[in-house]
Design a protein around this motif. Structure first.
Motif, PDB file in Angstrom:
ATOM      1  N   TRP A  12       1.224   8.346  -5.651  1.00 24.83           N
ATOM      2  CA  TRP A  12       1.279   6.948  -6.053  1.00 24.83           C
ATOM      3  C   TRP A  12       0.114   6.717  -6.064  1.00 24.83           C
ATOM      4  N   THR A  13      -0.526   5.865  -7.413  1.00 25.44           N
ATOM      5  CA  THR A  13      -1.828   5.454  -6.969  1.00 25.44           C
ATOM      6  C   THR A  13      -2.326   4.304  -5.904  1.00 25.44           C
ATOM      7  N   ASN A  22       0.881  -1.394   0.043  1.00 28.69           N
ATOM      8  CA  ASN A  22      -0.294   0.320   0.151  1.00 28.69           C
ATOM      9  C   ASN A  22       0.715   1.690  -0.067  1.00 28.69           C
ATOM     10  N   PRO A  23       1.236   1.842  -1.182  1.00 30.83           N
ATOM     11  CA  PRO A  23       1.556   2.954  -1.090  1.00 30.83           C
ATOM     12  C   PRO A  23       1.364   4.027   0.075  1.00 30.83           C
ATOM     13  N   SER A  24       2.208   5.081   0.584  1.00 34.55           N
ATOM     14  CA  SER A  24       1.889   5.994   0.719  1.00 34.55           C
ATOM     15  C   SER A  24       1.170   7.204   0.226  1.00 34.55           C
ATOM     16  N   PRO A  25       0.259   7.755   0.753  1.00 29.88           N
ATOM     17  CA  PRO A  25      -0.706   8.731   0.482  1.00 29.88           C
ATOM     18  C   PRO A  25      -0.007   9.967   0.033  1.00 29.88           C
ATOM     19  N   ARG A  26       0.620   9.939   1.042  1.00 33.03           N
ATOM     20  CA  ARG A  26       1.722  11.473   0.653  1.00 33.03           C
ATOM     21  C   ARG A  26       2.526  11.863  -1.255  1.00 33.03           C
ATOM     22  N   ALA A  27       2.533  13.341  -1.255  1.00 35.30           N
ATOM     23  CA  ALA A  27       2.893  13.271  -2.463  1.00 35.30           C
ATOM     24  C   ALA A  27       4.615  12.943  -2.659  1.00 35.30           C
ATOM     25  N   PHE A  36      -6.511   0.803  -3.454  1.00 31.96           N
ATOM     26  CA  PHE A  36      -8.024   0.393  -3.807  1.00 31.96           C
ATOM     27  C   PHE A  36      -8.726   1.038  -5.168  1.00 31.96           C
ATOM     28  N   VAL A  37      -8.102   2.395  -5.614  1.00 25.94           N
ATOM     29  CA  VAL A  37      -8.711   2.577  -7.054  1.00 25.94           C
ATOM     30  C   VAL A  37      -8.178   1.823  -8.214  1.00 25.94           C
ATOM     31  N   THR A  38      -8.869   2.353  -9.755  1.00 28.52           N
ATOM     32  CA  THR A  38      -8.233   1.538 -10.730  1.00 28.52           C
ATOM     33  C   THR A  38      -7.974   2.042 -11.976  1.00 28.52           C
ATOM     34  N   THR A  39      -7.283   1.760 -12.876  1.00 35.88           N
ATOM     35  CA  THR A  39      -6.967   2.502 -13.789  1.00 35.88           C
ATOM     36  C   THR A  39      -8.125   2.434 -14.974  1.00 35.88           C
ATOM     37  N   THR A  40      -8.934   0.717 -15.066  1.00 40.28           N
ATOM     38  CA  THR A  40      -9.499   0.196 -15.485  1.00 40.28           C
ATOM     39  C   THR A  40     -10.588   0.967 -15.753  1.00 40.28           C
ATOM     40  N   GLN A  41     -11.028   1.982 -14.800  1.00 39.89           N
ATOM     41  CA  GLN A  41     -12.291   2.832 -15.071  1.00 39.89           C
ATOM     42  C   GLN A  41     -11.967   4.175 -14.860  1.00 39.89           C
ATOM     43  N   PRO A  42     -12.876   4.542 -15.314  1.00 39.81           N
ATOM     44  CA  PRO A  42     -12.412   6.322 -15.148  1.00 39.81           C
ATOM     45  C   PRO A  42     -12.615   6.692 -13.709  1.00 39.81           C
ATOM     46  N   LEU A  43     -11.303   7.660 -13.075  1.00 40.33           N
ATOM     47  CA  LEU A  43     -10.961   7.692 -11.818  1.00 40.33           C
ATOM     48  C   LEU A  43     -11.604   9.382 -11.472  1.00 40.33           C
ATOM     49  N   ILE A  44     -12.092   9.358 -10.508  1.00 40.83           N
ATOM     50  CA  ILE A  44     -13.011  11.114 -10.555  1.00 40.83           C
ATOM     51  C   ILE A  44     -11.862  11.578  -9.000  1.00 40.83           C
ATOM     52  N   VAL A  45     -11.526  12.579  -9.727  1.00 39.92           N
ATOM     53  CA  VAL A  45      -9.849  13.603  -8.714  1.00 39.92           C
ATOM     54  C   VAL A  45     -11.240  14.353  -8.012  1.00 39.92           C
ATOM     55  N   GLU A  46     -11.281  14.686  -6.378  1.00 43.17           N
ATOM     56  CA  GLU A  46     -11.778  16.339  -5.940  1.00 43.17           C
ATOM     57  C   GLU A  46     -10.447  17.071  -5.588  1.00 43.17           C
ATOM     58  N   VAL A  47     -10.371  18.449  -5.481  1.00 39.37           N
ATOM     59  CA  VAL A  47      -9.521  19.096  -5.072  1.00 39.37           C
ATOM     60  C   VAL A  47     -10.336  20.083  -4.348  1.00 39.37           C
ATOM     61  N   GLY A  48     -11.159  20.382  -3.664  1.00 36.51           N
ATOM     62  CA  GLY A  48     -11.551  21.339  -2.623  1.00 36.51           C
ATOM     63  C   GLY A  48     -13.377  21.104  -3.279  1.00 36.51           C
ATOM     64  N   ASP A  49     -13.584  21.905  -4.191  1.00 32.81           N
ATOM     65  CA  ASP A  49     -14.697  22.174  -4.453  1.00 32.81           C
ATOM     66  C   ASP A  49     -14.604  21.751  -6.435  1.00 32.81           C
ATOM     67  N   GLN A  50     -13.950  21.009  -6.415  1.00 31.25           N
ATOM     68  CA  GLN A  50     -13.255  20.959  -8.052  1.00 31.25           C
ATOM     69  C   GLN A  50     -13.077  19.735  -8.028  1.00 31.25           C
ATOM     70  N   GLY A  69       0.972   4.009 -15.644  1.00 28.17           N
ATOM     71  CA  GLY A  69      -0.860   4.031 -14.445  1.00 28.17           C
ATOM     72  C   GLY A  69      -0.691   3.865 -12.552  1.00 28.17           C
ATOM     73  N   GLY A  70       0.670   4.138 -12.366  1.00 25.96           N
ATOM     74  CA  GLY A  70       1.441   3.810 -11.196  1.00 25.96           C
ATOM     75  C   GLY A  70       1.368   4.726 -10.373  1.00 25.96           C
ATOM     76  N   GLN A  71       1.409   6.029 -11.018  1.00 22.05           N
ATOM     77  CA  GLN A  71       1.238   6.872 -10.044  1.00 22.05           C
ATOM     78  C   GLN A  71       0.069   7.991 -11.097  1.00 22.05           C
ATOM     79  N   ILE A  72      -0.308   9.214 -10.369  1.00 18.24           N
ATOM     80  CA  ILE A  72      -1.524   9.602 -10.823  1.00 18.24           C
ATOM     81  C   ILE A  72      -0.571  11.682 -10.888  1.00 18.24           C
TER      82      ILE A  72
END
Length: 151
Positions: free
Chosen positions: A126-127, A27-32, A130-144, A69-72
């Motif tokens: 790191w991606t 499980n990769p770190s959730p940090r940048a 628990f998410v996948t590259t085989t479906q569209p991924l919704i990315v939220e930052v604040g209200d965007q 797909g290993g990183q976002i």
């Protein structure tokens, strides 16, 4: 009998501890893992590798799959002297439940003086497992939000 029970419990405890270490290693770190001014470099020459026209470009938010797909890479446009910097990626909905993440950003001092330009700043994560590259991924930052297409 008592000795056998103690050994069995010790063995189970060792397996449990080993499992925790193995799971945390997967499980990769959730940090940048990287921050830089500008846009991410494409994995394929002449291809924006995951950039899409979805979302409103004037909002200044985009995302791209990096490293197959290993990183976002999350790109947020704003002031060049006070960039919006991602700090952590969080799974909001796992792949089976909607494939959605949110990104926390660094807090800036309220009295900070910033330029009025509008330039891109990219944060790479790191991606999450628990998410996948085989479906569209919704990315939220604040209200965007931005929908990253299938890789």
């Amino acid at each position: 009998m008592h000795s056998s029970l103690t050994l069995r419990r010790a063995g189970l405890a060792a397996v449990a501890v080993a499992s925790v270490f193995l799971l945390s290693a997967c499980n990769p770190s959730p940090r940048a893992i990287e921050n830089f001014d500008g846009l991410p470099v494409s994995d394929h020459e002449g291809d924006a590798d995951g950039h899409t026209d979805e979302g409103d470009a004037t909002e200044g938010l985009s995302a791209a799959w990096v490293g197959q797909g290993g990183q976002i890479a999350i790109t947020i446009s704003g002031s060049s002297t006070c960039p919006v910097v991602g700090t952590r990626i969080n799974v909001v909905d796992a792949a089976a439940d909607g494939n959605r993440v949110s990104v926390d950003v660094a807090e800036r001092p309220a009295d900070e003086v910033c330029t009025m330009d509008f330039v891109p700043h990219t944060t790479v994560f790191w991606t999450p497992v628990f998410v996948t590259t085989t479906q569209p991924l919704i990315v939220e930052v604040g209200d965007q939000s931005f929908t990253l297409p299938i890789k």
